[in-house]
Design a protein around this motif. Structure first.
Motif, PDB file in Angstrom:
ATOM      1  N   ASN A  31      51.070  42.921   7.863  1.00 40.20           N
ATOM      2  CA  ASN A  31      50.497  44.163   8.381  1.00 40.20           C
ATOM      3  C   ASN A  31      51.379  44.636   9.528  1.00 40.20           C
ATOM      4  O   ASN A  31      50.984  44.636  10.697  1.00 40.20           O
ATOM      5  N   THR A  33      52.652  47.529  10.465  1.00 41.08           N
ATOM      6  CA  THR A  33      52.264  48.697  11.261  1.00 41.08           C
ATOM      7  C   THR A  33      51.163  48.344  12.248  1.00 41.08           C
ATOM      8  O   THR A  33      51.209  48.735  13.427  1.00 41.08           O
ATOM      9  N   ASP A  34      50.183  47.585  11.774  1.00 43.49           N
ATOM     10  CA  ASP A  34      49.099  47.182  12.679  1.00 43.49           C
ATOM     11  C   ASP A  34      49.628  46.293  13.797  1.00 43.49           C
ATOM     12  O   ASP A  34      49.189  46.400  14.947  1.00 43.49           O
ATOM     13  N   TRP A  37      51.253  48.504  16.300  1.00 41.35           N
ATOM     14  CA  TRP A  37      50.250  49.195  17.116  1.00 41.35           C
ATOM     15  C   TRP A  37      49.679  48.271  18.189  1.00 41.35           C
ATOM     16  O   TRP A  37      49.512  48.668  19.341  1.00 41.35           O
ATOM     17  N   MET A  38      49.375  47.038  17.801  1.00 37.63           N
ATOM     18  CA  MET A  38      48.811  46.092  18.774  1.00 37.63           C
ATOM     19  C   MET A  38      49.848  45.723  19.836  1.00 37.63           C
ATOM     20  O   MET A  38      49.514  45.532  21.012  1.00 37.63           O
ATOM     21  N   LEU A  83      48.443  39.460  12.973  1.00 36.51           N
ATOM     22  CA  LEU A  83      48.527  40.443  11.900  1.00 36.51           C
ATOM     23  C   LEU A  83      49.863  40.361  11.168  1.00 36.51           C
ATOM     24  O   LEU A  83      49.939  40.657   9.975  1.00 36.51           O
ATOM     25  N   VAL A 680      47.108  52.511   5.848  1.00 36.02           N
ATOM     26  CA  VAL A 680      47.846  52.959   7.032  1.00 36.02           C
ATOM     27  C   VAL A 680      47.598  54.438   7.286  1.00 36.02           C
ATOM     28  O   VAL A 680      47.359  54.864   8.427  1.00 36.02           O
ATOM     29  N   ILE A 683      44.122  54.967   8.731  1.00 31.64           N
ATOM     30  CA  ILE A 683      44.019  54.566  10.137  1.00 31.64           C
ATOM     31  C   ILE A 683      44.706  55.588  11.045  1.00 31.64           C
ATOM     32  O   ILE A 683      44.204  55.917  12.135  1.00 31.64           O
ATOM     33  N   ARG A 687      42.882  57.555  14.131  1.00 29.25           N
ATOM     34  CA  ARG A 687      43.398  57.569  15.506  1.00 29.25           C
ATOM     35  C   ARG A 687      43.561  59.009  16.019  1.00 29.25           C
ATOM     36  O   ARG A 687      43.272  59.311  17.178  1.00 29.25           O
ATOM     37  N   LEU A 730      40.844  46.225   8.153  1.00 23.96           N
ATOM     38  CA  LEU A 730      41.698  46.897   9.127  1.00 23.96           C
ATOM     39  C   LEU A 730      41.141  48.270   9.486  1.00 23.96           C
ATOM     40  O   LEU A 730      41.144  48.666  10.664  1.00 23.96           O
ATOM     41  N   TRP A 734      39.908  49.413  13.233  1.00 25.76           N
ATOM     42  CA  TRP A 734      40.457  50.544  13.969  1.00 25.76           C
ATOM     43  C   TRP A 734      39.422  51.656  14.160  1.00 25.76           C
ATOM     44  O   TRP A 734      39.497  52.410  15.137  1.00 25.76           O
TER      45      TRP A 734
END
Length: 836
Positions: A31, A33-34, A37-38, A83, A680, A683, A687, A730, A734
């Motif tokens: 993951n 992209t996640d 982001w984190m 992730l 993705v 999410i 956001r 996921l 989010w």
């Protein structure tokens, strides 16, 4: 990285062997992209703490608040690697974050380093920090020594760190009075990494080793002693040359090299260091007096070394600024005579007589320094004993307590065969002044006049001729008169001994480094690269910063060197706002940066207040100017920043964050994305809609300075809440995060849904639900249960942080002796092998 996170001094068991990855940190799928982001969330929390600790912000955060921020950031970093366990930036950051003082968890630091190392990244900065951390955690000297010895085999690919390990092991040897082992360790230390000037400096502090005189003749013993002293000079010059190599702005290093070379009469090697010292001094108009003193020093050295062409040229440069300079006129005249330009030289010397008479008449014979210089002229340049005595006596009368005046007077008495008067004057000189070359020369001449050649020679031998300055030639002449002819040694090797000093400088330094002061931009290049100069809402402005070596020599990066790889990035929003620091970086992955290579680091730039502003104002257009400073210098009076090396241009990048226009088509598109199977994309829309929701609430409460286009915030809210039950964990997670900070009653249906998510089977959903709920309802009972019973260590730590309780850490296990055959750290490496 901040200095706070590196508050660990020396560092490591490199866990490079492939080991099983903890199941708590392995994602069933990547993951990426996640994880990114984190990681951005972690940096958003960590960057302001780093800036505050480094003193770059005026924030009033307490130490407790900063500690909480660092702990919170480590949770986000753990989430990122959970992730995606191959996301290197998060592992790298996690190593130093969990090793920092607020966390101090050596078990997790080791695990993070292990995971980072398994990705095959060579990063000296992290390894050094880890070793330092481990070393400082050990309390006893034997444990520390055993730990360092256990690292020798593993650190072979990290010469700069291995050199520091050897340096520390030498310290342990000195603590037990084992000087020979310390000597060998220090010698090996700077042979492994020839830029470790600390090791060489400490090596030179050790007394010279004793000479084994077995089966040696007196001549051989003396030769061995001389060779040892010469090697000490070679090493001393090498030490200062390395320091000049590391920092070409180091004037003291250049001057020390000159002094050492002239002490042993190696005037032929001083030219590049004089020229370099002039380059350094020319950078400031305040250094003109020192420049003049240095030119006179070079003038005297060239004269003493019989380098008459250099002497004449330097004298001419001095006379261009000061035509009446007595020293320059005298030595230029002498040099021209020696160069065969006898008539021109004699004319200059005759003019010097007139200059002296005119100058003393103008000053009414009241300047003892100049009068003594006139006495020197008639003693050593144009011999006139009576005139020399006259001026020397006058100088002594003006300054009777000055040692140089006393010595000059005694010398001129000897010139006039007044031996007893000279002896009386010398007897009155302070014994502490025996290091003055004129005192030494005069005393030796007195002994010679008294027929005591043995004491005369012994007196001369108390000072190397090179340290005698303008009297060096007279020292050499008197030594030649007094020294007995050498006794042939039947065991001596044929041929001249090698020029160790000259060969060392030629083989190890090509002097290209000395050009750094004039053109640093030709040696290094700083870059700040983003994937685009236009960003949309929700895009993380992740940049790669790099420091490249564009020269043909290695650059040694470290605080105190010419290139300190600390980085500060500032941001200026639009043109009306002030420039503000946003994040720090450190480009020290390789300490010795080879030509053509670069150190790189990935940094998130939209962090701290900048991130909050961009996130909460989705409809606004923003133009952001990022500036990157190398080794930043802050001026509090102007509130501005600059590079420590002013010739280097500040790296500047301008980007645009386009505001979102919530027209009907765009809103319809994003609502459709919430039902999309692409996780993705869904999410990203969540956001964005969350930002519009926050903006709408801020506008409703009158907290915006602009009027955004109206949006149906009720529908947005409902669409986000609906995704709390999405089949993708996921998306559920989010969606919970998107509601953080949205006003809602503690008994609302949404809070009920969020509370139910605390039982979600996926750890990330529970993590995000807690982050959102903690500000709305009392989670104390749930957090206490989680801290005690949840199988997921990350969630346990989240609970303990929110309960304001410390995280448990495991005690450090003392290091065990290595099972493999490590090389002998005491192995000697000859200095001939040193090659920077």
């Amino acid at each position: 990285m901040t200095r706070y996170l590196y508050k660990i001094s020396f560092t490591v068991l490199l866990l490079l062997a492939a080991t099983a990855v903890s199941s708590a940190q392995v994602a069933s799928e990547r993951n990426l992209t996640d994880a990114q982001w984190m990681f951005a969330e972690a940096r958003a929390v960590l960057a302001p703490a780093e800036l505050a600790l480094a003193g770059y912000t005026q924030s009033q955060q307490s130490p407790q608040q900063i500690q909480q921020q660092i702990r919170q950031a480590s949770l986000y970093l753990e989430s990122a690697v959970a992730l995606d366990n191959q996301y290197a930036p998060a592992w790298r950051e996690l190593v130093t974050t969990v090793a920092s003082a607020p966390i101090d968890d050596i078990t997790r630091a080791d695990e993070a380093l292990n995971q980072y190392a398994m990705l095959g990244i060579q990063d000296e900065q992290v390894i050094r920090a880890w070793i330092s951390y481990h070393f400082n955690r050990l309390q006893s000297r034997p444990d520390r020594e055993q730990f360092l010895r256990s690292q020798i085999q593993t650190l072979r690919d990290y010469p700069s760190i291995l050199s520091e390990v050897m340096d520390q092991l030498a310290t342990f040897s000195l603590e037990t009075a084992d000087r020979e082992t310390a000597r060998q360790l220090l010698q090996r230390s700077f042979a492994i990494f020839p830029y470790n000037d600390n090791a060489l400096a400490r090596f030179l502090e050790l007394p010279l080793p004793e000479i084994d005189e077995t089966n040696l003749t007196d001549t051989q013993i003396e030769r061995a002693r001389i060779n040892m002293i010469e090697m000490r000079y070679v090493n001393s010059v090498y030490l200062w040359r390395v320091r000049l190599y590391q920092n070409p702005y180091n004037l003291d290093a250049a001057l020390n090299i000159i002094s050492l070379l002239e002490d042993i009469s190696r005037y032929d090697l001083t030219d590049p260091y004089y020229a370099h010292a002039y380059r350094i001094l020319a950078r400031s108009a305040d250094n003109q007096a020192l420049m003049q003193d240095l030119m006179e020093s070079q003038l005297v050295g060239a004269y003493a070394g019989r380098r008459y062409d250099v002497c004449a040229n330097v004298a001419q440069q001095i006379l261009a600024q000061d035509p009446q300079n007595l020293l320059a006129n005298a030595l230029r005249g002498q040099a021209l005579v020696q160069l065969g330009q006898v008539q021109q030289g004699q004319t200059l010397l005759n003019n010097t007589n007139q200059i002296i008479a005119q100058r003393l008449a103008e000053q009414n014979n009241s300047d003892p320094e100049y009068i003594a210089l006139a006495a020197w002229f008639y003693s050593f340049i144009q011999s006139d004993p009576q005139v020399a005595l006259q001026y020397a006596s006058l100088a002594l009368q003006e300054a009777p307590d000055e040692v140089r005046m006393q010595a000059m007077s005694a010398y001129t008495h000897l010139m006039n065969d007044r031996v007893d008067d000279a002896a009386a004057i010398l007897a009155a000189i302070d014994p502490c002044a025996v290091s003055d070359p004129l005192v030494v020369l005069t005393q030796a001449k007195l002994y010679q006049a008294q027929g005591d050649n043995e004491n005369a020679l012994a007196t001369l031998n108390t000072m190397v001729p090179g340290a005698a300055g303008v009297f060096a030639r007279d020292f050499e002449q008197l030594l030649a008169q007094l020294s007995p002819p050498p006794t042939p040694d039947p065991n001596a090797a044929l041929g001249s001994p090698p020029d160790m000093l000259g060969n060392m400088l030629i083989q190890n330094f090509n002097n290209h480094d000395l050009g750094f002061v004039d053109n640093p931009q030709q040696y290094i290049r700083c870059s700040l690269r983003l994937r685009s100069d236009i960003f949309s809402y929700g895009d993380d402005m992740t940049a790669e910063i790099s420091l490249a070596n564009t020269s043909d020599i290695p650059l040694v990066l470290s605080p105190g060197n010419a290139v300190n790889p600390n980085i500060l990035i500032t941001a200026q929003i639009n043109s009306e706002d002030a420039e503000q620091p946003v994040t720090l970086g450190h480009l020290g992955q390789r300490r010795a940066l080879e030509p053509g290579l670069a150190n790189r680091q990935e940094l998130v730039l939209n962090v701290g207040p900048l991130r909050q502003r961009l996130r909460s104002h989705p409809q606004m257009d923003y133009r952001v100017t990022f500036r990157m400073y190398l080794d930043p210098v802050y001026d509090p009076q102007t509130n501005t920043f600059a590079n420590a090396i002013p010739e280097l241009p500040v790296t500047t990048v301008v980007v645009t964050r386009r505001g979102f226009d919530p027209d009907a088509d765009r809103m319809r598109y994003h609502f459709q994305q919430l039902r999309n199977s692409n996780v993705v994309a869904t999410i990203k829309s969540i956001r964005l809609l969350s930002g519009l929701l926050h903006e709408a609430f801020s506008a409703h409460q009158g907290r915006l300075q602009y009027r955004p286009s109206p949006v149906d915030h009720v529908q947005i809210y409902q669409r986000i809440v609906a995704n709390l039950q999405n089949e993708s964990p996921l998306i559920r997670a989010w969606s919970a995060n998107a509601l953080q900070g949205i006003p809602m009653g503690s008994s609302s249906a949404t809070v009920t849904q969020l509370t139910q998510m605390l039982n979600d089977p996926h750890w990330f959903v529970r993590f995000m639900a807690v982050e959102t709920l903690n500000d709305i309802v009392d989670l104390t009972d749930y957090l206490q249960w989680t801290a005690e019973h949840d199988a997921n260590g990350l969630l346990q730590r989240q609970a303990l942080l929110l309960l304001n309780q410390p995280w448990p850490t495991q005690p450090l296990t003392p290091p065990q002796p290595p099972t493999d055959q490590t090389p002998d750290p005491n192995e000697s490496i000859p200095i001939d092998n040193i090659t920077p």
